[in-house]
Design a protein around this motif. Sequence first.
Motif, short mmCIF file in Angstrom:
data_model
loop_
_atom_site.label_atom_id
_atom_site.label_comp_id
_atom_site.label_asym_id
_atom_site.label_seq_id
_atom_site.Cartn_x
_atom_site.Cartn_y
_atom_site.Cartn_z
N ASP A 314 0.81 -1.23 0.00
CA ASP A 314 0.00 0.00 0.00
C ASP A 314 0.84 1.28 0.00
N GLY A 315 2.14 1.15 -0.20
CA GLY A 315 2.99 2.33 -0.35
C GLY A 315 3.38 3.03 0.94
N VAL A 316 3.15 2.39 2.09
CA VAL A 316 3.55 2.96 3.39
C VAL A 316 4.45 1.94 4.09
N PRO A 317 5.55 2.40 4.73
CA PRO A 317 6.44 1.45 5.41
C PRO A 317 5.74 0.63 6.50
N TYR A 318 6.34 -0.49 6.86
CA TYR A 318 5.89 -1.30 7.99
C TYR A 318 6.83 -0.99 9.16
N ILE A 319 6.31 -0.29 10.15
CA ILE A 319 7.14 0.08 11.31
C ILE A 319 6.32 -0.19 12.56
N GLY A 320 6.82 -1.05 13.44
CA GLY A 320 6.08 -1.35 14.67
C GLY A 320 6.28 -2.80 15.07
N LYS A 321 5.23 -3.40 15.64
CA LYS A 321 5.31 -4.80 16.10
C LYS A 321 5.50 -5.72 14.90
N TYR A 322 6.38 -6.70 15.05
CA TYR A 322 6.68 -7.62 13.94
C TYR A 322 5.44 -8.43 13.56
N SER A 323 4.72 -8.94 14.57
CA SER A 323 3.48 -9.68 14.30
C SER A 323 2.67 -9.74 15.59
N THR A 324 1.42 -10.13 15.48
CA THR A 324 0.59 -10.19 16.68
C THR A 324 1.05 -11.33 17.60
N LYS A 325 1.76 -12.31 17.02
CA LYS A 325 2.18 -13.47 17.82
C LYS A 325 3.49 -13.24 18.56
N THR A 326 4.18 -12.14 18.25
CA THR A 326 5.51 -11.92 18.84
C THR A 326 5.58 -10.52 19.45
N PRO A 327 5.01 -10.36 20.64
CA PRO A 327 4.88 -9.01 21.22
C PRO A 327 6.22 -8.32 21.51
N ASP A 328 7.31 -9.07 21.61
CA ASP A 328 8.60 -8.45 21.94
C ASP A 328 9.49 -8.24 20.71
N ARG A 329 8.91 -8.43 19.53
CA ARG A 329 9.69 -8.23 18.32
C ARG A 329 9.13 -7.05 17.52
N TYR A 330 10.03 -6.30 16.90
CA TYR A 330 9.67 -5.08 16.17
C TYR A 330 10.32 -5.13 14.79
N VAL A 331 9.72 -4.38 13.86
CA VAL A 331 10.26 -4.39 12.50
C VAL A 331 10.26 -2.98 11.93
N ALA A 332 11.25 -2.71 11.10
CA ALA A 332 11.33 -1.45 10.35
C ALA A 332 11.71 -1.83 8.93
N THR A 333 10.75 -1.76 8.02
CA THR A 333 11.03 -2.17 6.64
C THR A 333 10.05 -1.48 5.68
N GLY A 334 10.28 -1.73 4.37
CA GLY A 334 9.34 -1.20 3.36
C GLY A 334 9.41 0.31 3.24
N PHE A 335 10.62 0.85 3.22
CA PHE A 335 10.77 2.31 3.22
C PHE A 335 10.51 2.93 1.85
N MET A 336 10.02 2.12 0.92
CA MET A 336 9.80 2.62 -0.44
C MET A 336 11.13 3.19 -0.93
N LYS A 337 11.23 4.46 -1.28
CA LYS A 337 12.56 4.98 -1.69
C LYS A 337 12.97 6.12 -0.76
#
Length: 481
Positions: A314-337
């Motif tokens: 959808d053209g917006v980065p994924y920043i926050g919790k990695y998944s609902t199953k892993t509350p202590d994991r975080y992700v920063a990806t999909g920065f477009m350009k």
Amino acid sequence: MQSIWTKTCEIEKRDAIHKDMKCNTAVIGAGLAGILTGYRLKEKGIDAVILEASNIAGGQTKNTTAKITSQHGSIYSRLLKQFGSEKAKQYANANQEAVKAYESLVVSLNIDCDFEYADAYIYSLSDEKMLVEEQKTAKLLGLPAEFVSSVKLPLRIKGAVKFTNQAQFNPLKFIKRISSELQIYENTPVKAIEENTLTTATGNKIQAENIVFATHFPFINSPGCYFARMHQERSYVVCFENGAGIDGMYIDFEAGGLSFRNYNQYLLIGGENHRTGENTDGGRYNYIINNANQLFPGIKEVTRWSAQDCITTDGVPYIGKYSTKTPDRYVATGFMKWGMTSSMVSAEIISDMITGRKNKNAEVFSPQRYSVNDVKQTCVDEVKSIKCLIKEPLAPAPVTLSDLSPGHGKIVSDKDGKRGVYKDFDGTVYVVDIKCPHLGCQLEWNPDEKSWDCPCHGSRFDYRGKLIDNPAQKDLKGRTK
Ligand code: FES
């Protein structure tokens, strides 16, 4: 190929890890997003350890054009329609605050990184109406946007949207200073994660209450399934001397157009985007150089390089919790350009989450969002992946080894089946397995970079089979003849 940043800045090497340890937060990846997250966590009193598979800023950070701006192409008209005004405003605020956060760090730490204010422009050679809409939307969302009818580029434009007081810098000089007080281990790939324990390639164990994935493309397939929600794209940059001072940072409104910025006495021209794995004809650098020669006669190439970006559905980065199953994991990806501000946004949101603070801009970036558009785009991406998967065993290979000229690579077929082959100018032949070790798609030759690239999720390998870009985690099987 070497970026102007690596030519002008060297960062001190760090040791690999050789012991087990415990920490509050393990950040995987020492690119700009990982380093800034580690820095913000340290400011907030959190003990963070950063684990890097290669070197600090050794991934995409060294290949950026390093524009610090909240102007992300023509995103705001689309965001308003797709997400509504509240979330569009969160995106605008988060990125405009990121520009200010860079300025504040550079000033407060007195960082010598060639930071300078510059206006950012999105121009169009053909469409004024869309630009006017983008300018009005951006202004409505509180951004410093104006419409202008001329710019300091030798192009006949229909107009441009100007964002005032944005910035540009040398990202490696910045990261060199920011990383200096952080606990970072280089040449320390993480090979496994079980619960809260990370195991490195040397077998060392790191126990962390929180884990942040700042690895460009997450390398764990499930949970999260980021491979089904992103693809990767490549773009090319050439740095010239004898180019003009263009007084700003520019990008074309139309997909496939060129971007421009100065760095000290140099002119950087970028463009020629394409999905990774779809450059079998090559000629990307030549296209930029031919255009540069026409626009700026007398210009001379200094260096060239390329970059890879993760593109979300959808053209917006994924920043926050990695998944609902892993509350202590975080992700920063999909920065477009837009890796500079997106890295800072990631650092602010994830450090707030780990320290239990509310971040008012976080919701729009939540990786747990799903929409109809996501499903549609995922289907498009998956159809491409399936085509590449079935291509591997079924499609005939176009040439045999004897057809191959020196300096070229091809997929060839003989009694041993299909393989990727590159012949160097000395006549040495490098043979690799062309099945991607990530999920098995057929790799394609990229003649501009002499690499084997995966059209499915963007893993890349050099002609010897050595892994260059994730999500794959292994080299290709290869040999020389
Ligand atoms: Fe996923 Fe190649 S990157 S199959």
